[in-house]
Design an enzyme around this catalytic site. Structure first.
Site, short mmCIF file in Angstrom:
data_model
loop_
_atom_site.label_atom_id
_atom_site.label_comp_id
_atom_site.label_asym_id
_atom_site.label_seq_id
_atom_site.Cartn_x
_atom_site.Cartn_y
_atom_site.Cartn_z
N ASP A 1 -5.67 -10.19 0.49
CA ASP A 1 -3.74 -11.36 0.31
C ASP A 1 -2.96 -11.21 -0.47
OD1 ASP A 1 -1.73 -11.96 1.86
OD2 ASP A 1 -2.81 -14.08 1.33
N HIS A 2 -1.86 -11.31 -0.07
CA HIS A 2 -0.64 -10.45 -1.78
C HIS A 2 -1.25 -9.47 -2.98
CE1 HIS A 2 1.65 -14.05 0.08
NE2 HIS A 2 2.10 -13.66 -0.35
N HIS B 1 3.00 -4.20 3.76
CA HIS B 1 3.26 -5.06 5.37
C HIS B 1 2.53 -6.82 5.71
CE1 HIS B 1 3.90 -1.41 7.11
NE2 HIS B 1 2.96 -0.35 6.43
N HIS C 1 5.12 0.20 -0.88
CA HIS C 1 6.13 -0.25 0.39
C HIS C 1 5.01 -1.39 1.12
CE1 HIS C 1 3.31 2.35 2.67
NE2 HIS C 1 3.62 1.52 4.02
N HIS D 1 0.87 -1.83 -0.31
CA HIS D 1 0.15 -0.20 0.28
C HIS D 1 0.84 1.00 0.31
CE1 HIS D 1 -0.53 1.25 4.70
NE2 HIS D 1 1.10 1.37 4.70
N GLU E 1 0.13 -3.24 12.18
CA GLU E 1 0.04 -3.01 10.71
C GLU E 1 1.28 -3.63 10.46
OE1 GLU E 1 -0.51 0.80 7.90
OE2 GLU E 1 0.65 0.49 9.38
N CYS F 1 5.23 6.72 4.25
CA CYS F 1 4.67 6.12 4.05
C CYS F 1 3.35 6.26 2.88
CB CYS F 1 3.58 6.16 4.82
SG CYS F 1 4.62 5.71 6.91
#
Lengths: 149, 149, 149, 149, 149, 149
Positions: F93-94, F55, F53, F28, F138, F47
């Protein structure tokens, strides 16, 4: 008296390893540009997602050597932490590994390759008398160690 | 029948390591009495604070040997836990390492030196046929291993 | 379009809590100066050790409020982290709570009282529109929450 | 260009270890059928409880080898995870190790013996070019590694 | 002077919660004796395994009250730990919950029901002025809290 | 007999909360399209990195209700796990939250907003008699809870 006690503790002169943990948060995707999109999808599955995904990487940097008699340290962990921050985190943290890190423009940023690159970035800044080992967690369930043995 | 199955599982006779985790909470400061206060402050920074600071130390004691065919144990972890408690925790837990532990009166209680001392305190109580290794966390981010290799 | 989606997500306007974790390492002893040494020993046991012991304290600071529509934040965690560092860690980290922290010169530095003091140190720096809650781990097995309810 | 960068990173050709964590929940009791009940109780204590007790076992499977230049993988962790699930978890998870797992009918299911059995179950499904190592946590405070060295 | 500082810190008189963590290892199976085996299998799946399976249960016992001005404690965690050991661990640890714990002979030992029973076992030993709350982890991925609210 | 014991345990009829943990790995960036690039950089710092980047998000889904007398469950955690997988992980996810998740095309994917969206995705699939709460990490150092209170 101080010397005596100190020397006594270190007569056997075995090696000690000291490890410092740091972390960075990065986006990446697994992709081999020499392959077709179909083959990439087949091999890398959801890790190949075209728009990237990401991880909280936990990094352990281990330095192996003898305890200094004056300091009682193998290496100053403050120095170790600073080197990791300036040479690794500055480059990887809150970045896209594929797009923002030059070394990964032509190299697949698997957790194996990231660990090897971390080793190469740190090795010149750790004196030769020390061994250096990298452990890198991509998730709490997947991690690598390099060099192994 | 029992013997057969048992022997079958152990024909290759590779070594197994078993580890027991314990913990202790201690105060300490890093200080070399042979140096000036200025040099101590420069080298050890806030770890040199004259009134001490402290840590929750997490201790892992690893014993390496062969599995006993009668018990299926390398070593009884109840024995291991009792030895750690009587030889290490009794001496370090809820103590000031610099003031309350004789060995550190003339030796700097760095995490490296504490691990070496833990090894020396435990080694006489672990039979010679076993190898012994110590891992000691000063914080979740700093830990040492002794002996290494 | 952006506004629409944003407003839609927040129509119910329920509160969100955001928590930031930090840590500090301190020495302390439990002692009530109004009691005899015998009574202190009886009540506080090994926590009363005259030369202090210590802990890695893990601190969670929770701020409760509404999500800002412009930022998507309850509060900027960078600000929260800086306030914790300057108002709490600067005062407690690598210190002896009994000797180095003025408030504990006449107050017993139990984990309960440390949490209450952390709250009082931070409250003036968190806007009134927010609720503030403190969770403090003395060890991974003992922790307090303040205020509760 | 891709090849160049890739080869450059791997010239030293050191080994990398990759580890996958999985878990299973099982009942067991420690018992040697060749001994009297009294001796079993004396040696195994509460772990000998006739009606069994149980654990959440955390399993780490480590595969050691060279990084493949096409994939950047040592081994595909999806494959590794599937093999662990089909060969180990299917057999152990939500089972009674003594009663439901044939190999433990005549073998004491200590954490040492479970780790050795996990190794034997997985070894045929991991290519010979790889080394294989097992780490098994019976509790967060007791764990074994096999083979060690 | 001591009183003054102490009273100052507690003027608002908000409640503090203190939590103690302990753990126990038990076997169990989920089963409702009023249902057919088929229905039990359908509803509880692999948790219904006739020979039991097991868990490392992590138990958090939270006591909520006011800080005592003399001790700086809400409650003495040594007392809390002893009560948990004698009233809960003695009964559950290294036991089969279905067979060895009387209350579960006719009650399904789900993590919900275990937490309710832990509450009932401890409540008479915690003074009425305190609130009591139980958090129980069956695995690191499943946990309950009772009473909630 | 079964009923009696069961009813006895539940006479007070207090609520129980049961929580299931899952995780997802996403890319994100924080960005408000109504602001200039300069303002975005000033407010969101690293950010805001244009190439994203990522998480490892740890998600805890808590369901609050009464224990069912037949099953001993508040809710079947297998059902809960399946709903989280199909309604949340499938979507996040992914993935790149900004590019791949429709709701975030015009909404800033802060951890606060992700938690609110998770709540909205799950609420229709959890019966009305239950309360639902979301906790989202996060990083291990930053997490949110929604709804709070």
């Amino acid at each position: 008296m101080f010397n005596f006690a100190f020397i006594k503790l270190n007569t056997i002169k075995l090696k000690v390893a000291i490890t410092r943990k740091e972390h960075f948060n990065s986006a990446h995707r697994l992709h081999n540009p020499k392959w077709s999109n179909e083959k990439n999808k087949e091999i890398f599955g959801k890790c190949n997602n075209v728009n990237y995904h990401g991880h909280n990487y936990d990094l352990e940097v281990k330095v192996i050597g003898y305890v200094d008699e004056e300091t009682g340290y193998v290496i100053d962990t403050k120095y170790l932490s600073e080197i990791i921050k300036s040479k690794v985190l500055e480059k990887f943290d809150h970045k896209n590994l594929n797009l923002d890190v030059e070394e990964f423009k032509f190299l697949n940023p698997t957790v194996e390759n990231i660990a090897i690159l971390v080793f190469r970035l740190l090795r010149p800044h750790i004196e030769k008398k020390y061994e250096l080992k990298i452990k890198l967690y991509e998730t709490p369930r997947n991690f690598v160690e390099y060099p192994y043995e």
